[in-house]
Design a protein around this motif. Structure first.
Motif, PDB file in Angstrom:
ATOM      1  N   ALA A   1      -0.630  -3.247   3.493  1.00 24.59           N
ATOM      2  CA  ALA A   1       0.169  -2.714   4.458  1.00 24.59           C
ATOM      3  C   ALA A   1       0.861  -3.490   5.397  1.00 24.59           C
ATOM      4  CB  ALA A   1      -0.749  -1.251   5.083  1.00 24.59           C
TER       5      ALA A   1
ATOM      6  N   ALA B   1       9.818   3.043   1.149  1.00 26.13           N
ATOM      7  CA  ALA B   1      10.704   3.096   2.496  1.00 26.13           C
ATOM      8  C   ALA B   1      11.890   2.277   2.019  1.00 26.13           C
ATOM      9  CB  ALA B   1      10.148   2.886   3.619  1.00 26.13           C
TER      10      ALA B   1
ATOM     11  N   THR C   1       0.950  -1.087  -0.033  1.00 25.67           N
ATOM     12  CA  THR C   1       0.049  -0.069  -0.162  1.00 25.67           C
ATOM     13  C   THR C   1       0.834   1.309  -0.016  1.00 25.67           C
ATOM     14  OG1 THR C   1      -1.543  -1.196   1.047  1.00 25.67           O
ATOM     15  CG2 THR C   1      -1.749   1.418   1.265  1.00 25.67           C
TER      16      THR C   1
ATOM     17  N   SER D   1       7.194   6.654  -3.897  1.00 23.96           N
ATOM     18  CA  SER D   1       8.212   6.412  -3.364  1.00 23.96           C
ATOM     19  C   SER D   1       8.114   5.137  -2.126  1.00 23.96           C
ATOM     20  CB  SER D   1       8.754   7.504  -2.462  1.00 23.96           C
ATOM     21  OG  SER D   1       7.902   7.949  -1.381  1.00 23.96           O
TER      22      SER D   1
ATOM     23  N   ASN E   1       0.610   5.841  -0.358  1.00 29.12           N
ATOM     24  CA  ASN E   1      -0.098   6.882  -0.852  1.00 29.12           C
ATOM     25  C   ASN E   1       0.890   8.000  -1.180  1.00 29.12           C
ATOM     26  OD1 ASN E   1       1.111   7.588   1.606  1.00 29.12           O
ATOM     27  ND2 ASN E   1      -0.777   8.785   2.441  1.00 29.12           N
ATOM     28  N   SER E   2       2.182   7.671  -1.398  1.00 31.06           N
ATOM     29  CA  SER E   2       3.206   8.628  -2.021  1.00 31.06           C
ATOM     30  C   SER E   2       2.981   8.756  -3.579  1.00 31.06           C
ATOM     31  CB  SER E   2       4.456   8.312  -1.740  1.00 31.06           C
ATOM     32  OG  SER E   2       4.682   6.863  -2.248  1.00 31.06           O
TER      33      SER E   2
ATOM     34  N   LEU F   1      10.304  -4.515   2.757  1.00 31.08           N
ATOM     35  CA  LEU F   1      10.865  -6.093   2.262  1.00 31.08           C
ATOM     36  C   LEU F   1      10.803  -6.191   0.578  1.00 31.08           C
ATOM     37  CD1 LEU F   1       8.833  -8.251   4.582  1.00 31.08           C
ATOM     38  CD2 LEU F   1      11.103  -7.547   4.958  1.00 31.08           C
ATOM     39  N   SER F   2      10.161  -5.321   0.207  1.00 31.00           N
ATOM     40  CA  SER F   2       9.784  -5.413  -1.067  1.00 31.00           C
ATOM     41  C   SER F   2      10.978  -4.597  -1.889  1.00 31.00           C
ATOM     42  CB  SER F   2       8.249  -4.887  -1.695  1.00 31.00           C
ATOM     43  OG  SER F   2       8.294  -3.758  -1.130  1.00 31.00           O
TER      44      SER F   2
HETATM   45  C1  LIG Z   1      -2.448   4.322   3.698  1.00 32.55           C
HETATM   46  C2  LIG Z   1      -0.949   3.802   3.785  1.00 32.55           C
HETATM   47  C3  LIG Z   1      -0.053   4.509   2.768  1.00 32.55           C
HETATM   48  C4  LIG Z   1       1.255   4.077   2.807  1.00 32.55           C
HETATM   49  N1  LIG Z   1       1.959   4.598   1.725  1.00 32.55           N
HETATM   50  C5  LIG Z   1       3.452   4.261   1.874  1.00 32.55           C
HETATM   51  C6  LIG Z   1       4.269   4.763   0.712  1.00 32.55           C
HETATM   52  O1  LIG Z   1       3.968   5.646   0.121  1.00 32.55           O
HETATM   53  N2  LIG Z   1       5.681   4.113   0.806  1.00 32.55           N
HETATM   54  C7  LIG Z   1       5.918   3.077   1.575  1.00 32.55           C
HETATM   55  O2  LIG Z   1       7.291   2.651   1.504  1.00 32.55           O
HETATM   56  N3  LIG Z   1       5.092   2.750   2.406  1.00 32.55           N
HETATM   57  C8  LIG Z   1       3.732   2.946   2.750  1.00 32.55           C
HETATM   58  N4  LIG Z   1       2.932   2.690   3.516  1.00 32.55           N
HETATM   59  C9  LIG Z   1       3.473   1.440   4.285  1.00 32.55           C
HETATM   60  C10 LIG Z   1       3.593   0.125   3.450  1.00 32.55           C
HETATM   61  O3  LIG Z   1       2.318  -0.247   3.064  1.00 32.55           O
HETATM   62  C11 LIG Z   1       3.905  -0.906   4.772  1.00 32.55           C
HETATM   63  O4  LIG Z   1       5.172  -0.647   5.329  1.00 32.55           O
HETATM   64  C12 LIG Z   1       3.998  -2.386   3.960  1.00 32.55           C
HETATM   65  O5  LIG Z   1       4.144  -3.131   5.141  1.00 32.55           O
HETATM   66  C13 LIG Z   1       5.383  -2.515   3.049  1.00 32.55           C
HETATM   67  O6  LIG Z   1       5.415  -3.816   2.381  1.00 32.55           O
HETATM   68  P1  LIG Z   1       6.539  -4.618   2.375  1.00 32.55           P
HETATM   69  O7  LIG Z   1       7.575  -4.546   3.781  1.00 32.55           O
HETATM   70  O8  LIG Z   1       6.343  -6.210   2.241  1.00 32.55           O
HETATM   71  O9  LIG Z   1       7.342  -4.148   1.241  1.00 32.55           O
HETATM   72  C14 LIG Z   1       1.660   2.988   3.607  1.00 32.55           C
HETATM   73  C15 LIG Z   1       0.658   2.364   4.481  1.00 32.55           C
HETATM   74  C16 LIG Z   1      -0.759   3.029   4.584  1.00 32.55           C
HETATM   75  C17 LIG Z   1      -1.508   2.096   5.431  1.00 32.55           C
END
Ligand SMILES: Cc1cc2nc3c(=O)[nH]c(=O)nc-3n(C[C@H](O)[C@H](O)[C@H](O)COP(=O)(O)O)c2cc1C
Length: 335
Positions: A96, A64, A45, A62, A47-48, A68-69
């Motif tokens: 998320a 983070a 998920t 963007s 929202n960036s 993990l991905s």
């Molecule tokens: C509404 C919402 C928006 C989010 N936007 C971002 C984002 O833009 N970038 C990001 O890295 N994580 C974002 N997150 C957090 C990731 O969805 C979350 O860290 C997720 O576990 C990452 O998955 P992964 O670790 O399996 O790659 C958001 C979470 C929510 C609930």
């Protein structure tokens, strides 16, 4: 201005406060998906997401550096952006969460690349990685849009850490009347009770015709609609369900409904005997429900499904907030 405390003279920024301030910038919610080299679907998920350019068609988002991905997106040639619709909040939460089988039981559509394509979204953008930039604690992905589609499903919204729905605001605020209220009068056209009441009566004016067919008052109508949901109630039970209206069905009004062959006692009449809808009562009730649905459909045509859903959400919150503790009409274990 406080003294600069870093080499490029930036005042100290509190990340928590910054996050909170940035959260006021209301966004949609997307799920971004790709396929790993081993064929596994991957997604999160985000929202960036934002638009960058129309010609060439470019979008960005963007990720983070802790995600993990990240290694998979870093080498992915393609990814899909799904703008979630208002009913996809659970899907947003699922994507998320870390380390879950996010795609379990999801029906995927066929896209133009191998990246998984989710359904029931407001819009979808199938992209090819164009640039990858470092962005502090995030990595910025810019993609070229290869294909896209859009539905008429209203979007899910995210603001200040909470999901929301959009209610469109006209370019100019709607004013019901031009005249100023008399000075001594403290009622305003902005009073919530007035707005709720007037909207209720104006919207349901069309119901009057339906009720007139059977010579029904609103108390009769409330009782019939309760029995349409839960048949076989006593007069006292019916009245417990309609107590919030400030009206009660009298024994005389109940007798009228029985006389009109809309209701019947199953057994012989006693003071606490249960009443049921007759076939004619059920038909009358179905007519009223059809009329109420037609009125709602007309409103959806005028206001749009998103606005009506946002309105319903707020009304449900008001009902919940002001509930005097009514018995639950729709649950199976209460009377
Ligand atoms: C509404 C919402 C928006 C989010 N936007 C971002 C984002 O833009 N970038 C990001 O890295 N994580 C974002 N997150 C957090 C990731 O969805 C979350 O860290 C997720 O576990 C990452 O998955 P992964 O670790 O399996 O790659 C958001 C979470 C929510 C609930």
């Amino acid at each position: 201005m406080s003294a600069p405390n870093s080499s490029n003279h930036t005042p100290k920024i509190d990340p928590k406060a910054l996050r909170s301030a940035l959260g006021t910038f209301t966004t949609g919610v997307t799920i971004i998906t790709t396929q790993a080299d081993n064929g596994e679907p991957v997604g999160l998920t985000a929202n960036s997401f934002n638009s960058v350019s129309l010609e060439p068609p470019l979008v960005l988002w963007s990720l983070a550096k802790t995600a993990l991905s990240l290694p998979i997106f870093n080498t992915a040639e393609h990814w899909n952006v799904h703008v979630l619709s208002m009913d996809q909040q659970a899907l947003s939460n699922r994507f998320a969460a870390r380390g879950e089988d996010k795609f379990k039981d999801l029906q995927l559509d066929q896209g133009i690349t191998n990246a998984p394509l989710l359904s029931q979204c407001s819009a979808r953008f199938q992209c090819k990685t164009a640039f990858i930039h470092d962005g502090g604690d995030h990595v910025i992905f810019i993609g070229e849009v290869l294909d896209f589609d859009q539905s008429n499903l209203p979007p899910l919204v995210f603001q200040s850490g909470q999901y929301a729905l959009t209610a469109r605001k006209p370019w100019q605020d709607v004013s019901l009347s031009q005249a100023d209220a008399p000075l001594e009068c403290s009622y305003t056209e902005d009073l919530l009770g007035y707005l709720l009441g007037r909207a209720h009566f104006q919207m349901l004016k069309g119901m009057q015709q339906e009720l007139a067919k059977y010579d029904l008052t609103s108390s009769h109508f409330f009782a019939l609609s309760v029995l349409a949901i839960r048949d076989g109630l006593t007069l006292a039970q019916i009245n417990a369900h309609i107590d919030y209206t400030g009206q009660a069905l009298t024994q005389g009004q109940l007798d009228q409904l029985i006389h009109a062959n809309l209701l019947a006692y199953r057994e012989s009449k006693t003071t606490d005997a249960e009443v049921f809808l007759t076939e004619q009562g059920r038909q009358a009730s179905l007519g009223q429900i059809a009329q109420a649905k037609a009125i709602e459909d007309e409103l959806i045509d005028e206001l749009g499904r998103g606005d009506v859903t946002a309105l319903k959400l707020l009304l449900k919150r008001i009902i919940h907030q002001t509930d005097p503790g009514l018995p639950d009409l729709w649950s199976t274990d209460s009377n």
